[in-house]
Design a protein around this motif. Structure first.
Motif: not given
Length: 325
Positions: A24-26, A87-95, A266-268, A270-273
């Motif tokens: 997480a630090q890295d 944390g290097y793969t994310l999903f922007l999803t609709t409902v 996840i916290a990082k 969330n903060d960035a987005f």
């Protein structure tokens, strides 16, 4: 000897526990991949690329958008669910892919609550009911009155069986006590074409999709199937304001990561987005497009996601909605 083994085992456990914290630090030290289950150029893609570009400035690493379409979002969802939880793969999803489709299919290769970790809700998209600009109905009450006079005759378009626009229609019919002829299309473009051509009398769709036609004076909005008016169209009353309760059917976009992604990562994210979504320039562009910026905590989004799964599951079951074969 047993004492030494015990000490060694304890040391290994401490090292293992420390690994996520070090990661997480890295994080991030390389580009992040954001999967979007829709083609380039659409509303979801626009929001994803806009926010991703700002996140790059915040985290110092690129957020690369990958458009992975197919199976109403299930292909993209499955790809992310099976990705390493780093944390290097994310999903922007609709409902649809995470709250509606799972209630219509029992063969999905992923379980939403088991296989994903919530990051943040990104935007809400108000669902509007529209008619052609020269249509005599100027409100949902007008349209409902016409439907009651001709039960089962007025054609109402949606973007497909099981879409938010279809479920909006189902909620409207229940609330108004009327019956339209549901005409499902493969997306908004052909539905709008037939609306303008007079083949269907009404259509429900997202504000970002409908704004160009509304501003061009080709269609008019007669109600918002939402809990609140759209900031982009503040003069359009909600259906609840017109007397039709329980008709809120906003589409929304949310950000998910694979399950077991370290909470600190996840916290990082969330903060960035959250910072990106709330950036004044980004926020204004989202509002101008017709979207309603949100940005909340992982816990809030996780709770909301569970509620949406349950809410739409109930509608799907009660209305007997099944995915077309």
């Amino acid at each position: 000897m047993p004492s030494r083994l015990a000490k060694f085992a304890t040391a290994l456990l401490l090292v293992a526990a420390a690994v996520p914290a070090v990661q997480a630090q890295d994080f991030p030290n390389r580009p992040i991949r954001m999967v979007i289950a829709f083609p380039p150029g659409g509303p979801t893609d626009f929001v994803g690329r806009l926010v991703a570009d700002k996140v790059k400035d915040i985290l110092g690493q690129s957020v690369i958008v990958e458009n992975k379409t197919g199976a109403n979002g299930a292909l993209g969802a499955d790809a992310v669910a099976k990705s390493p939880p780093d944390g290097y793969t994310l999903f922007l999803t609709t409902v649809g892919a995470v709250a509606i489709t799972p209630n219509m299919r029992n063969d999905l290769p992923y379980d939403v609550l088991r296989d994903f970790a919530a990051v943040t809700l990104v935007v809400r998209n108000t669902t509007l009911v529209v008619v052609r600009a020269d249509h005599p109905a100027n409100s949902m009450k007008d349209l409902a009155t016409m439907a009651k006079a001709k039960p089962g005759e007025l054609a109402f378009a949606s973007t497909g069986v099981g879409s938010t626009t279809h479920l909006a229609l189902e909620l409207i019919q229940t609330a108004a006590g009327v019956k339209f002829v549901h005409v499902p299309y493969r997306g908004a473009a052909p539905a709008l074409t037939d609306l303008l051509g007079g083949q269907v009398q009404a259509f429900s769709g997202d504000v970002p999709v409908l704004i160009p036609q509304i501003t061009a004076g080709k269609v008019k909005a007669i109600g918002a199937a939402s809990g609140q008016r759209s900031p982009r169209l503040p003069d359009v009353p909600t259906l609840a304001e017109q007397g039709y309760a329980d008709t809120s059917s906003d589409n929304w976009y949310g950000l998910l990561a694979p399950a077991k992604t370290p909470p600190a990562v996840i916290a990082k994210l969330n903060d960035a987005f959250t910072k990106a979504i709330n950036d004044p320039a980004v926020k204004q562009k989202l509002i101008d497009s017709g979207a309603v910026p949100v940005a909340d905590t992982p816990a809030q989004f996780g709770k909301f996601l569970k509620e949406e799964l349950e809410r739409w599951g109930k509608v799907v079951r009660e209305k007997g909605i099944k995915e077309p074969s």
